[in-house]
Motif scaffolding. Structure first.
Motif, PDB file in Angstrom:
ATOM      1  N   GLY A 109       7.441 -14.530   9.941  1.00  0.00           N
ATOM      2  CA  GLY A 109       8.419 -13.734   9.210  1.00  0.00           C
ATOM      3  C   GLY A 109       7.817 -12.660   8.325  1.00  0.00           C
ATOM      4  N   ARG A 110       6.509 -12.552   8.328  1.00  0.00           N
ATOM      5  CA  ARG A 110       5.836 -11.528   7.536  1.00  0.00           C
ATOM      6  C   ARG A 110       5.157 -10.528   8.464  1.00  0.00           C
ATOM      7  N   TRP A 111       5.056  -9.287   7.989  1.00  0.00           N
ATOM      8  CA  TRP A 111       4.429  -8.234   8.764  1.00  0.00           C
ATOM      9  C   TRP A 111       3.000  -8.024   8.298  1.00  0.00           C
ATOM     10  N   TYR A 112       2.100  -7.930   9.278  1.00  0.00           N
ATOM     11  CA  TYR A 112       0.682  -7.784   8.995  1.00  0.00           C
ATOM     12  C   TYR A 112       0.124  -6.550   9.679  1.00  0.00           C
ATOM     13  N   ASN A 113      -0.712  -5.836   8.958  1.00  0.00           N
ATOM     14  CA  ASN A 113      -1.381  -4.657   9.513  1.00  0.00           C
ATOM     15  C   ASN A 113      -2.792  -5.099   9.910  1.00  0.00           C
ATOM     16  N   VAL A 114      -2.882  -5.807  11.014  1.00  0.00           N
ATOM     17  CA  VAL A 114      -4.137  -6.480  11.371  1.00  0.00           C
ATOM     18  C   VAL A 114      -5.255  -5.505  11.719  1.00  0.00           C
ATOM     19  N   MET A 115      -4.891  -4.325  12.227  1.00  0.00           N
ATOM     20  CA  MET A 115      -5.917  -3.334  12.576  1.00  0.00           C
ATOM     21  C   MET A 115      -6.259  -2.454  11.372  1.00  0.00           C
ATOM     22  N   ASN A 116      -5.529  -2.650  10.290  1.00  0.00           N
ATOM     23  CA  ASN A 116      -5.804  -1.910   9.043  1.00  0.00           C
ATOM     24  C   ASN A 116      -5.659  -0.404   9.215  1.00  0.00           C
ATOM     25  N   TYR A 117      -4.668   0.005  10.024  1.00  0.00           N
ATOM     26  CA  TYR A 117      -4.378   1.429  10.167  1.00  0.00           C
ATOM     27  C   TYR A 117      -3.395   1.830   9.055  1.00  0.00           C
ATOM     28  N   TRP A 118      -3.907   2.572   8.086  1.00  0.00           N
ATOM     29  CA  TRP A 118      -3.092   3.026   6.961  1.00  0.00           C
ATOM     30  C   TRP A 118      -3.198   4.519   6.767  1.00  0.00           C
ATOM     31  N   GLY A 119      -2.111   5.138   6.306  1.00  0.00           N
ATOM     32  CA  GLY A 119      -2.186   6.496   5.813  1.00  0.00           C
ATOM     33  C   GLY A 119      -2.639   6.468   4.369  1.00  0.00           C
ATOM     34  N   LYS A 120      -2.800   7.656   3.800  1.00  0.00           N
ATOM     35  CA  LYS A 120      -3.242   7.733   2.404  1.00  0.00           C
ATOM     36  C   LYS A 120      -2.084   7.602   1.422  1.00  0.00           C
ATOM     37  N   GLY A 121      -0.871   7.685   1.943  1.00  0.00           N
ATOM     38  CA  GLY A 121       0.292   7.467   1.091  1.00  0.00           C
ATOM     39  C   GLY A 121       0.936   8.747   0.610  1.00  0.00           C
ATOM     40  N   THR A 122       2.224   8.643   0.328  1.00  0.00           N
ATOM     41  CA  THR A 122       2.965   9.758  -0.257  1.00  0.00           C
ATOM     42  C   THR A 122       3.817   9.198  -1.396  1.00  0.00           C
TER      43      THR A 122
END
Length: 128
Positions: A109-122
């Motif tokens: 039931g939780r979402w995981y970013n296992v590949m660690n693909y992230w943007g820098k954010g806005t």
């Protein structure tokens, strides 16, 4: 090299709307779940919304945290390798840095970013 670039953040009054965009490069994510997380000052990063490859924002392929259901809509354009987050009826508690994430997996039931693909954010700031 995978890059995620967010845009569309800004300052808006409570009740207003913003549309965030996230363009991906380096690989295609057309068959992967993409989504958005946010981090408010002094708080941990939290899941906001996700969209699977088989659906659009208005179908069963979309998932939302309870606090944004009915106000936010996630969608994607696979041809552009882009995911969007339409945010309506914004509240001051929506103020946060919003991060795009790719290739999400749901476990328990939780979402995981296992590949660690992230943007820098806005940054989204909602004034009262």
């Amino acid at each position: 090299q995978v890059q995620l670039v967010e845009s569309g953040g800004g300052l808006v009054q409570a009740g207003g709307s913003l549309r965030l965009s996230c363009g991906a490069s380096g690989r295609t994510f057309s068959k992967n779940t993409m989504g958005w997380f946010r981090q408010a000052p002094g708080k941990e990063r939290e899941f906001v919304a996700a969209i699977s490859w088989s659906g659009s924002g208005a179908t069963s392929g979309a998932y939302y945290v309870d606090s944004v259901k009915g106000r936010f809509t996630i969608s994607r354009d696979n041809a552009k390798n882009t995911v969007y987050l339409q945010m309506n009826s914004l509240k001051p508690e929506d103020t946060a840095v919003y991060y795009c994430a790719a290739d999400l997996i749901n476990g328990g039931g939780r979402w995981y970013n296992v590949m660690n693909y992230w943007g820098k954010g806005t940054l989204v700031t909602v004034s009262s």
